[in-house]
Structure formats: C-alpha cells, structure tokens
Design an enzyme around this catalytic site. Structure first.
Site, PDB file in Angstrom:
ATOM      1  CE  LYS A  13      -2.288  -0.641   3.805  1.00 39.98           C
ATOM      2  NZ  LYS A  13      -1.370  -1.696   4.320  1.00 39.98           N
ATOM      3  NE  ARG A  88      -4.723   1.053  12.068  1.00 43.00           N
ATOM      4  CZ  ARG A  88      -3.732   0.449  11.432  1.00 43.00           C
ATOM      5  NH1 ARG A  88      -3.900  -0.797  11.053  1.00 43.00           N
ATOM      6  NH2 ARG A  88      -2.599   1.070  11.174  1.00 43.00           N
ATOM      7  NE  ARG A 123       7.580  -2.167   5.888  1.00 42.84           N
ATOM      8  CZ  ARG A 123       6.325  -2.240   6.298  1.00 42.84           C
ATOM      9  NH1 ARG A 123       5.334  -2.091   5.434  1.00 42.84           N
ATOM     10  NH2 ARG A 123       6.048  -2.481   7.567  1.00 42.84           N
ATOM     11  NE  ARG A 156       7.517   1.893   9.055  1.00 47.73           N
ATOM     12  CZ  ARG A 156       6.426   1.907   8.290  1.00 47.73           C
ATOM     13  NH1 ARG A 156       5.641   0.855   8.254  1.00 47.73           N
ATOM     14  NH2 ARG A 156       6.144   2.971   7.548  1.00 47.73           N
ATOM     15  NE  ARG A 167       2.820  -4.323  11.983  1.00 46.22           N
ATOM     16  CZ  ARG A 167       3.923  -4.112  11.303  1.00 46.22           C
ATOM     17  NH1 ARG A 167       5.091  -4.527  11.771  1.00 46.22           N
ATOM     18  NH2 ARG A 167       3.884  -3.478  10.148  1.00 46.22           N
TER      19      ARG A 167
END
Length: 217
Positions: A13, A88, A123, A156, A167
């Site tokens: 996204k 969400r 990532r 992260r 998650r």
C-alpha cells in the site's frame, strides 16, 4: 478523488500511495504519520497518545477522528486525499460517514500471510519522507541509502517476525468486518470497491490502479 486503501501490513500500500500522491497531487493521510508527529508536541493530547503507545494499546477512536478531521481541513486536501491505515474498524468507518467525509474509492490489497512476512522483513524506510524500499522488490539505487536525499534507510522496530504475525492477526480480526461494510456500501452505490492482487509486480498494480481511477481525471 477520495481514496481508502485497505490491506494487511506489507501488501504494498505504501509504495502505491507514494505513486498516487505524486501522480494526482493529493496527500496521503496516514494515522501512523499523524500520531508520530503529534507525540513530538508537548501538549496534553500528545501525552495521552504516548500513554496508549507505551502500553501497546490502540489509540482511542475519538482522538484519531479528531486528528484526521483536523488534517483534512488543510488546503492540500481540498482536491482529495488518500487514507492509508484508516479506517481500521466499522466504528471508524461510520465516524467518517457521520462526519460527512465522502469516500469515492475503496481499494483492497490481497496477499498471502507467508508473502507478507517475507516482504516486511526486507522493507527499508526513509524516516523523514516515509519513502519505502525493499531489498528485493524495490531496492534503492545505493544499498541502504535513500534515492533522493542519500540519507541512511532504517528498519522499523516493529518489523520483526513475531510482531508482524501479531499485526496480521489483528488486521484480520478488525478488518474483515470493515471489508464487508464497504462491499455493502458499494452495492448501495455510495463507494466504488475494488480488489488488487498485491502479489503482482509494482508496475502491474500501478496500472490496475490507474485504470480504476481514470474516470476521476
């Protein structure tokens, strides 16, 4: 052009949001970015948000809605916006509707759990701009350095396998009802709802989104 992206972490996204903001000159509104910026302020609100974060809890919906509405009042949102990471839940979606915030497109990104894990662990982020890279799928020109500024990229803190799995589970619990909500809204003609195969190449996904949005410009 008012767009919502729905998808688990690591479905791409962020990469497509970055392209849309550049292509159509509309801002990406990310609750994560807003919260990170807000906690830097020394206010009563920032102190409340820090307490939620420190205890590993989701920030209260009322606080999120207030911050989102404030962001949408800024000039760069007048021609549209892209919501990433919000809503969400069905409750949050209803709050958008209650506050007469019209949404034109809802785009869902679909990807298998094992591929999500692989993607997130590779990532890399440019913290200041939010630019996202991947060591395999979207590597920077120079390894571990941002293409634009030359500054070092980071991983992260919550991009560990254990936290990613948590998650994904949280996403499924909260978001499946939200997907049903927007599917019904599309039947009513209130939004246009589309699904994207997030396992396709970034270019193919971009072209699919371009075809979805072509009637808006």
């Amino acid at each position: 052009m008012r767009i919502i992206f729905i998808g688990a972490p690591g479905t791409g996204k962020g990469t497509q949001a970055q392209w849309i903001t550049n292509q159509y000159n509309i801002p990406k509104i990310s609750t994560g970015d807003i919260l990170r910026n807000t906690v830097l302020d020394n206010t009563e609100l920032s102190k409340k948000i820090k307490k939620f974060i420190n205890y590993g809890k989701l920030v209260d919906d009322n606080i999120i809605i207030r911050l989102i509405k404030k962001r949408m009042e800024e000039k760069d949102c007048h021609q549209g916006f892209l919501l990433d990471g919000f809503p969400r839940t069905v409750v949050q979606a209803n709050e958008l509707k209650k506050n007469k915030i019209k949404i034109d497109y809802v785009i869902e990104f679909l990807l298998q759990d094992e591929l999500i894990l692989k993607r997130i662990q590779g990532r890399r982020i440019h913290t200041k701009s939010g630019r996202i890279y991947h060591i395999t799928y979207n590597p920077p020109k120079i390894e571990n350095y941002d293409d634009v500024t030359g500054e070092k990229l980071v991983t992260r803190e919550d991009d560990t396998q254990e936290k990613i799995k948590k998650r994904i589970q949280e996403y499924k619990i909260f978001t499946v009802p939200l997907i049903q909500y927007y599917k019904y809204e599309s039947i009513l003609g209130n939004v246009k709802y589309y699904k994207i195969d997030a396992n396709a190449t970034a270019l193919k996904i971009k072209n699919n989104i371009k075809n979805i949005l072509k009637n808006s410009y």
